[in-house]
Scaffold this motif. Sequence first.
Motif, PDB file in Angstrom:
ATOM      1  N   ASP A 270      66.110 -67.470  22.133  1.00 14.76           N
ATOM      2  CA  ASP A 270      65.592 -68.471  21.214  1.00 14.76           C
ATOM      3  C   ASP A 270      64.357 -69.118  21.829  1.00 14.76           C
ATOM      4  O   ASP A 270      64.461 -69.907  22.764  1.00 14.76           O
ATOM      5  N   CYS A 271      63.183 -68.780  21.304  1.00 15.38           N
ATOM      6  CA  CYS A 271      61.941 -69.288  21.883  1.00 15.38           C
ATOM      7  C   CYS A 271      61.685 -70.752  21.558  1.00 15.38           C
ATOM      8  O   CYS A 271      60.736 -71.349  22.076  1.00 15.38           O
ATOM      9  N   GLY A 272      62.533 -71.349  20.710  1.00 14.09           N
ATOM     10  CA  GLY A 272      62.442 -72.787  20.479  1.00 14.09           C
ATOM     11  C   GLY A 272      63.046 -73.596  21.609  1.00 14.09           C
ATOM     12  O   GLY A 272      62.842 -74.807  21.695  1.00 14.09           O
ATOM     13  N   ASP A 273      63.786 -72.938  22.482  1.00  9.05           N
ATOM     14  CA  ASP A 273      64.377 -73.554  23.666  1.00  9.05           C
ATOM     15  C   ASP A 273      63.541 -73.127  24.873  1.00  9.05           C
ATOM     16  O   ASP A 273      63.424 -71.947  25.164  1.00  9.05           O
ATOM     17  N   GLU A 274      62.954 -74.091  25.566  1.00 10.61           N
ATOM     18  CA  GLU A 274      61.999 -73.776  26.625  1.00 10.61           C
ATOM     19  C   GLU A 274      62.601 -72.897  27.713  1.00 10.61           C
ATOM     20  O   GLU A 274      61.952 -71.975  28.218  1.00 10.61           O
ATOM     21  N   ALA A 275      63.852 -73.153  28.082  1.00 14.50           N
ATOM     22  CA  ALA A 275      64.489 -72.344  29.122  1.00 14.50           C
ATOM     23  C   ALA A 275      64.688 -70.907  28.637  1.00 14.50           C
ATOM     24  O   ALA A 275      64.421 -69.951  29.376  1.00 14.50           O
ATOM     25  N   GLN A 276      65.140 -70.758  27.385  1.00 11.95           N
ATOM     26  CA  GLN A 276      65.314 -69.409  26.847  1.00 11.95           C
ATOM     27  C   GLN A 276      63.970 -68.717  26.655  1.00 11.95           C
ATOM     28  O   GLN A 276      63.863 -67.498  26.818  1.00 11.95           O
ATOM     29  N   LEU A 277      62.942 -69.483  26.293  1.00 11.65           N
ATOM     30  CA  LEU A 277      61.605 -68.903  26.137  1.00 11.65           C
ATOM     31  C   LEU A 277      61.132 -68.283  27.447  1.00 11.65           C
ATOM     32  O   LEU A 277      60.662 -67.134  27.470  1.00 11.65           O
ATOM     33  N   LEU A 278      61.258 -69.026  28.542  1.00 10.99           N
ATOM     34  CA  LEU A 278      60.801 -68.511  29.835  1.00 10.99           C
ATOM     35  C   LEU A 278      61.588 -67.268  30.226  1.00 10.99           C
ATOM     36  O   LEU A 278      61.013 -66.276  30.683  1.00 10.99           O
ATOM     37  N   ALA A 279      62.902 -67.309  30.041  1.00  7.70           N
ATOM     38  CA  ALA A 279      63.727 -66.147  30.382  1.00  7.70           C
ATOM     39  C   ALA A 279      63.409 -64.976  29.463  1.00  7.70           C
ATOM     40  O   ALA A 279      63.296 -63.817  29.912  1.00  7.70           O
ATOM     41  N   GLY A 280      63.223 -65.255  28.180  1.00  8.86           N
ATOM     42  CA  GLY A 280      62.934 -64.201  27.224  1.00  8.86           C
ATOM     43  C   GLY A 280      61.608 -63.523  27.502  1.00  8.86           C
ATOM     44  O   GLY A 280      61.497 -62.287  27.413  1.00  8.86           O
ATOM     45  N   MET A 281      60.599 -64.312  27.837  1.00 10.84           N
ATOM     46  CA  MET A 281      59.286 -63.733  28.134  1.00 10.84           C
ATOM     47  C   MET A 281      59.378 -62.846  29.376  1.00 10.84           C
ATOM     48  O   MET A 281      58.764 -61.769  29.427  1.00 10.84           O
ATOM     49  N   ARG A 282      60.134 -63.282  30.373  1.00  8.32           N
ATOM     50  CA  ARG A 282      60.290 -62.477  31.586  1.00  8.32           C
ATOM     51  C   ARG A 282      60.991 -61.158  31.272  1.00  8.32           C
ATOM     52  O   ARG A 282      60.538 -60.082  31.698  1.00  8.32           O
ATOM     53  N   HIS A 283      62.062 -61.237  30.509  1.00  6.34           N
ATOM     54  CA  HIS A 283      62.788 -60.021  30.151  1.00  6.34           C
ATOM     55  C   HIS A 283      61.935 -59.114  29.269  1.00  6.34           C
ATOM     56  O   HIS A 283      61.997 -57.879  29.400  1.00  6.34           O
ATOM     57  N   ALA A 284      61.147 -59.694  28.379  1.00  6.32           N
ATOM     58  CA  ALA A 284      60.285 -58.893  27.503  1.00  6.32           C
ATOM     59  C   ALA A 284      59.230 -58.157  28.316  1.00  6.32           C
ATOM     60  O   ALA A 284      58.977 -56.962  28.088  1.00  6.32           O
ATOM     61  N   ARG A 285      58.613 -58.840  29.260  1.00  5.30           N
ATOM     62  CA  ARG A 285      57.604 -58.185  30.113  1.00  5.30           C
ATOM     63  C   ARG A 285      58.230 -57.035  30.895  1.00  5.30           C
ATOM     64  O   ARG A 285      57.639 -55.958  31.024  1.00  5.30           O
ATOM     65  N   GLN A 286      59.418 -57.281  31.425  1.00  6.45           N
ATOM     66  CA  GLN A 286      60.085 -56.235  32.203  1.00  6.45           C
ATOM     67  C   GLN A 286      60.440 -55.040  31.326  1.00  6.45           C
ATOM     68  O   GLN A 286      60.302 -53.883  31.743  1.00  6.45           O
ATOM     69  N   ALA A 287      60.888 -55.309  30.105  1.00 11.17           N
ATOM     70  CA  ALA A 287      61.236 -54.221  29.188  1.00 11.17           C
ATOM     71  C   ALA A 287      60.006 -53.386  28.844  1.00 11.17           C
ATOM     72  O   ALA A 287      60.051 -52.152  28.846  1.00 11.17           O
ATOM     73  N   ILE A 288      58.892 -54.057  28.562  1.00 13.56           N
ATOM     74  CA  ILE A 288      57.656 -53.341  28.256  1.00 13.56           C
ATOM     75  C   ILE A 288      57.242 -52.469  29.439  1.00 13.56           C
ATOM     76  O   ILE A 288      56.854 -51.299  29.269  1.00 13.56           O
ATOM     77  N   SER A 289      57.359 -52.995  30.649  1.00 11.37           N
ATOM     78  CA  SER A 289      56.955 -52.230  31.837  1.00 11.37           C
ATOM     79  C   SER A 289      57.843 -51.012  32.062  1.00 11.37           C
ATOM     80  O   SER A 289      57.419 -50.035  32.684  1.00 11.37           O
ATOM     81  N   ARG A 290      59.074 -51.055  31.545  1.00 17.08           N
ATOM     82  CA  ARG A 290      59.995 -49.919  31.678  1.00 17.08           C
ATOM     83  C   ARG A 290      59.843 -48.923  30.525  1.00 17.08           C
ATOM     84  O   ARG A 290      60.568 -47.929  30.460  1.00 17.08           O
ATOM     85  N   GLY A 291      58.944 -49.189  29.604  1.00 14.57           N
ATOM     86  CA  GLY A 291      58.754 -48.305  28.463  1.00 14.57           C
ATOM     87  C   GLY A 291      59.734 -48.548  27.335  1.00 14.57           C
ATOM     88  O   GLY A 291      59.891 -47.698  26.442  1.00 14.57           O
ATOM     89  N   GLU A 292      60.393 -49.712  27.346  1.00 15.30           N
ATOM     90  CA  GLU A 292      61.359 -50.045  26.305  1.00 15.30           C
ATOM     91  C   GLU A 292      60.685 -50.833  25.183  1.00 15.30           C
ATOM     92  O   GLU A 292      59.518 -51.226  25.280  1.00 15.30           O
ATOM     93  N   LEU A 293      61.442 -51.087  24.126  1.00 15.40           N
ATOM     94  CA  LEU A 293      60.930 -51.803  22.962  1.00 15.40           C
ATOM     95  C   LEU A 293      61.388 -53.252  22.985  1.00 15.40           C
ATOM     96  O   LEU A 293      62.475 -53.579  23.469  1.00 15.40           O
ATOM     97  N   ILE A 294      60.556 -54.120  22.430  1.00 15.16           N
ATOM     98  CA  ILE A 294      60.933 -55.507  22.205  1.00 15.16           C
ATOM     99  C   ILE A 294      60.592 -55.874  20.765  1.00 15.16           C
ATOM    100  O   ILE A 294      59.781 -55.202  20.116  1.00 15.16           O
ATOM    101  N   VAL A 295      61.217 -56.927  20.278  1.00 11.28           N
ATOM    102  CA  VAL A 295      60.831 -57.526  18.994  1.00 11.28           C
ATOM    103  C   VAL A 295      60.249 -58.892  19.284  1.00 11.28           C
ATOM    104  O   VAL A 295      60.814 -59.671  20.056  1.00 11.28           O
ATOM    105  N   MET A 296      59.097 -59.165  18.666  1.00 10.84           N
ATOM    106  CA  MET A 296      58.371 -60.409  18.930  1.00 10.84           C
ATOM    107  C   MET A 296      57.940 -61.063  17.621  1.00 10.84           C
ATOM    108  O   MET A 296      57.672 -60.376  16.631  1.00 10.84           O
ATOM    109  N   PRO A 297      57.873 -62.401  17.606  1.00  8.54           N
ATOM    110  CA  PRO A 297      57.357 -63.077  16.420  1.00  8.54           C
ATOM    111  C   PRO A 297      55.834 -62.997  16.396  1.00  8.54           C
ATOM    112  O   PRO A 297      55.177 -62.992  17.435  1.00  8.54           O
TER     113      PRO A 297
END
Length: 235
Positions: A6-33
């Motif tokens: 939930d990107c409306g929650d600052e803590a979840q936003l930071l964790a989500g962005m980190r996980h999203a970057r890592q997923a992209i670097s591994r060649g995986e897919l993410i969903v983004m607003p």
Amino acid sequence: MSSIFDCGDEAQLLAGMRHARQAISRGELIVMPTDTVYGVAADAFSPAAVQRLLDAKGRGRNQPPPVLVGSKEVLHALAESVPEPVQRLVDAFWPGGLTIVLPAQPSLAWDLGETQGTVAVRMPEGRVALELLAETGPLAVSSANLTGQDAAISALDAERMLGDSVAVYLSDGVSRDGIASTIVDATSLVPRGAEPVSGGVRILRSGAVSRERLEDVLGDLLEPAVQLAEADEDS
């Protein structure tokens, strides 16, 4: 197992962005607003990741995804040339709901599908999208839905259709208006060899930016209206 943040929650936003970057670097897919509809994203420079995106949506290589960028300047690195009228469009509508098709930079080592040597580029609005793009670089992004179904206007919509084919879902509420971007073809403005430039800018799909707004910027360079595709695919 996919993760939803939930990107409306600052803590979840930071964790989500980190996980999203890592997923992209591994060649995986993410969903983004984005400022139009939710998008499913992959590393634009990873052919395997782009193919994974097409497979998840049920699309063929004859439907290559657009590329989202985090700044206006990146367009000059992706396109063979940025004619002055296109720069006017960029200045007027980026970040925002306008996708511009141009001849791709021939030196780029990527494979988005059967693009016929072109690339469709957009700079979206929104904190989450722009911060992510600043970290990852250009992303291949298509609307977060199965082909033939309505574009997702929430992360839950996207998860219902795409499920575990996506590693990370970034949720930021319901899309502002749920209208996909307008797509324009500006390839005829780029000279081909000794041939003079002929033609203008053609609207391929109507969407978030109206024809009237485009006419205000382009004037007579905007080609006459034709029957257009509905704005239900791609972000």
